[in-house]
Scaffold this motif. Structure first.
Motif, PDB file in Angstrom:
ATOM      1  N   ASN B   1      46.626  46.107  36.569  1.00  0.00           N
ATOM      2  CA  ASN B   1      46.659  46.187  37.804  1.00  0.00           C
ATOM      3  C   ASN B   1      45.468  47.081  38.913  1.00  0.00           C
ATOM      4  O   ASN B   1      45.864  47.632  39.717  1.00  0.00           O
ATOM      5  CB  ASN B   1      48.046  46.826  38.172  1.00  0.00           C
ATOM      6  N   HIS B  52      45.088  34.575  39.676  1.00  0.00           N
ATOM      7  CA  HIS B  52      46.197  35.174  40.190  1.00  0.00           C
ATOM      8  C   HIS B  52      45.805  35.843  41.481  1.00  0.00           C
ATOM      9  O   HIS B  52      46.848  35.948  42.474  1.00  0.00           O
ATOM     10  CB  HIS B  52      46.679  36.223  39.146  1.00  0.00           C
ATOM     11  N   HIS B  55      46.544  34.458  44.995  1.00  0.00           N
ATOM     12  CA  HIS B  55      48.144  34.319  45.578  1.00  0.00           C
ATOM     13  C   HIS B  55      47.981  35.222  46.831  1.00  0.00           C
ATOM     14  O   HIS B  55      48.896  35.050  47.570  1.00  0.00           O
ATOM     15  CB  HIS B  55      49.195  34.928  44.768  1.00  0.00           C
ATOM     16  N   ASP B  71      37.626  31.626  32.607  1.00  0.00           N
ATOM     17  CA  ASP B  71      37.472  31.878  31.288  1.00  0.00           C
ATOM     18  C   ASP B  71      37.472  33.426  30.884  1.00  0.00           C
ATOM     19  O   ASP B  71      36.387  33.846  30.314  1.00  0.00           O
ATOM     20  CB  ASP B  71      36.661  31.001  30.586  1.00  0.00           C
ATOM     21  N   CYS B  76      34.178  39.724  31.047  1.00  0.00           N
ATOM     22  CA  CYS B  76      33.042  39.562  30.587  1.00  0.00           C
ATOM     23  C   CYS B  76      31.698  40.219  31.416  1.00  0.00           C
ATOM     24  O   CYS B  76      31.024  41.035  30.889  1.00  0.00           O
ATOM     25  CB  CYS B  76      32.460  38.094  30.318  1.00  0.00           C
ATOM     26  N   VAL B  78      32.279  43.000  33.225  1.00  0.00           N
ATOM     27  CA  VAL B  78      32.416  44.428  33.059  1.00  0.00           C
ATOM     28  C   VAL B  78      31.954  44.904  31.769  1.00  0.00           C
ATOM     29  O   VAL B  78      31.321  45.749  31.580  1.00  0.00           O
ATOM     30  CB  VAL B  78      33.994  44.574  33.075  1.00  0.00           C
ATOM     31  N   ARG B  79      32.252  44.031  30.718  1.00  0.00           N
ATOM     32  CA  ARG B  79      31.722  44.367  29.287  1.00  0.00           C
ATOM     33  C   ARG B  79      30.053  44.416  29.224  1.00  0.00           C
ATOM     34  O   ARG B  79      29.878  45.183  28.700  1.00  0.00           O
ATOM     35  CB  ARG B  79      32.405  43.272  28.397  1.00  0.00           C
ATOM     36  N   ALA B  80      29.645  43.358  29.930  1.00  0.00           N
ATOM     37  CA  ALA B  80      28.517  43.204  29.948  1.00  0.00           C
ATOM     38  C   ALA B  80      27.556  44.252  31.083  1.00  0.00           C
ATOM     39  O   ALA B  80      26.170  44.212  31.072  1.00  0.00           O
ATOM     40  CB  ALA B  80      27.694  41.882  30.205  1.00  0.00           C
ATOM     41  N   GLU B  82      25.624  47.026  32.848  1.00  0.00           N
ATOM     42  CA  GLU B  82      24.709  47.867  32.212  1.00  0.00           C
ATOM     43  C   GLU B  82      25.067  49.513  32.329  1.00  0.00           C
ATOM     44  O   GLU B  82      25.441  49.766  33.711  1.00  0.00           O
ATOM     45  CB  GLU B  82      23.235  47.945  32.802  1.00  0.00           C
ATOM     46  N   GLN B 106      44.960  54.429  30.261  1.00  0.00           N
ATOM     47  CA  GLN B 106      43.983  53.227  30.568  1.00  0.00           C
ATOM     48  C   GLN B 106      43.267  54.006  31.550  1.00  0.00           C
ATOM     49  O   GLN B 106      41.748  53.607  31.411  1.00  0.00           O
ATOM     50  CB  GLN B 106      44.730  51.960  31.319  1.00  0.00           C
TER      51      GLN B 106
END
Lengths: 151, 151, 151
Positions: B1, B52, B55, B71, B76, B78-80, B82, B106
């Motif tokens: 969220n 989502h 909406h 996908d 991804c 955020v993961r990548a 820097e 979280q």
């Protein structure tokens, strides 16, 4: 971004290897990996693959059965894997993803479950980055039979 | 969220802001946020949005490029991301969700990654609840340029 | 692989039970569970079900409203559940999955959130394994009214 998990089991004179593959550029190497594994004597191979991984290889190029992961099947296989059987995992991602603090925690969790890491090596990536990559296919192929060998 | 993550980067005289948005009622505010960001001098904006989130706003109302997350692309990015570049996140949920013990964990994880929380404020929610909501659009707009400014 | 979460709330003279069900073989028991719950006096039942759970039962066999989880709705319900209201969960999986070290951690997390575990019992599974299974439907039915009763 774990590229592959190899689950070699020695049963009835045959080495049965289940290769799990996910949607990483490293999945480009799957056809090579499978063909090299099949060159080993007494090795049977099956593949379980996420749908995203199909972006990186053509299932028609794989000469063994490929199970496709529609319903998180791959996760279920890992969850139900008997802890006495070896599970090798090979992380593959670019440097920025590798440097994210969650990576070390995820790898620590996998090792904590008893899984064996095949460390990745630095390589020029498809995206142009100097980055981390899955280890050479040769190492992947030699690991299952050397460490969990028939002797 | 988590409603939005703003990733402002100052490059070549321009402030480039990537706005990530997820499927929360707070996404109603996206068109307003984007238009206010664009009023700032020298700011470029791009949006990456989960399906989502559609909406809650109409992509046609957004005057900048909206990348849609088919996908898990948003994850991804955020993961990548820097770690030297700022990433601001703005949680948005109702009081019951906020009170769930997983929320504090979280948020602690995100801060632990070096991300900056823009704390939410209590507001009347669309569902009728008095609840927590994302901070005012004005605060969101001022943050990137004030804290990561051009000076 | 949590099969069911029961959320009984006593309001206005009626016991309102929300049954959450996921894609486990144990979902075969859902029609029986619902019909036995409805035999209790003053009980109202609603079901929220993942789409995967539909592989194991026919929604047409359920005489109450079944909400289907298209957009992770079930997760949202749990996330937004008021912590003062009881939430009972019943894990169901085969022995290999149960033995995975992540299982104990997940169950510990759920209990840590204040949820009540209805421990599973060993049974012959559909897949032929001697394995762990959800507790008897009778126990599930008696729990809500006995522990969170009207007295």
């Amino acid at each position: 971004n774990v590229f592959m998990a190899l689950c070699p089991v020695y049963m009835g004179g045959t080495f049965r290897v289940l290769v799990g593959v996910t949607g990483s550029v490293a999945a480009l190497k799957l056809p090579l990996l499978v063909s090299q594994l099949l060159e080993l004597p007494g090795v049977e191979v099956r593949v379980v693959s996420t749908e995203h991984a199909h972006h990186f290889y053509n299932p028609a190029e794989i000469s063994v059965k490929v199970y496709t992961d529609k319903d998180e099947w791959e996760t279920c296989v890992v969850r139900a894997w008997e802890s006495s059987r070896p599970l090798l995992f090979c992380p593959a991602m670019n440097t920025a993803m590798w440097n994210h603090p969650i990576t070390a925690r995820q790898i620590a969790s996998l090792k904590d479950f008893g899984y064996v890491e095949i460390p990745c090596i630095a390589k020029k990536l498809v995206c142009g980055d100097e980055g981390l990559f899955v280890c050479e296919v040769g190492i992947l192929v030699s690991k299952p039979t050397s460490e969990y060998g028939r002797n």
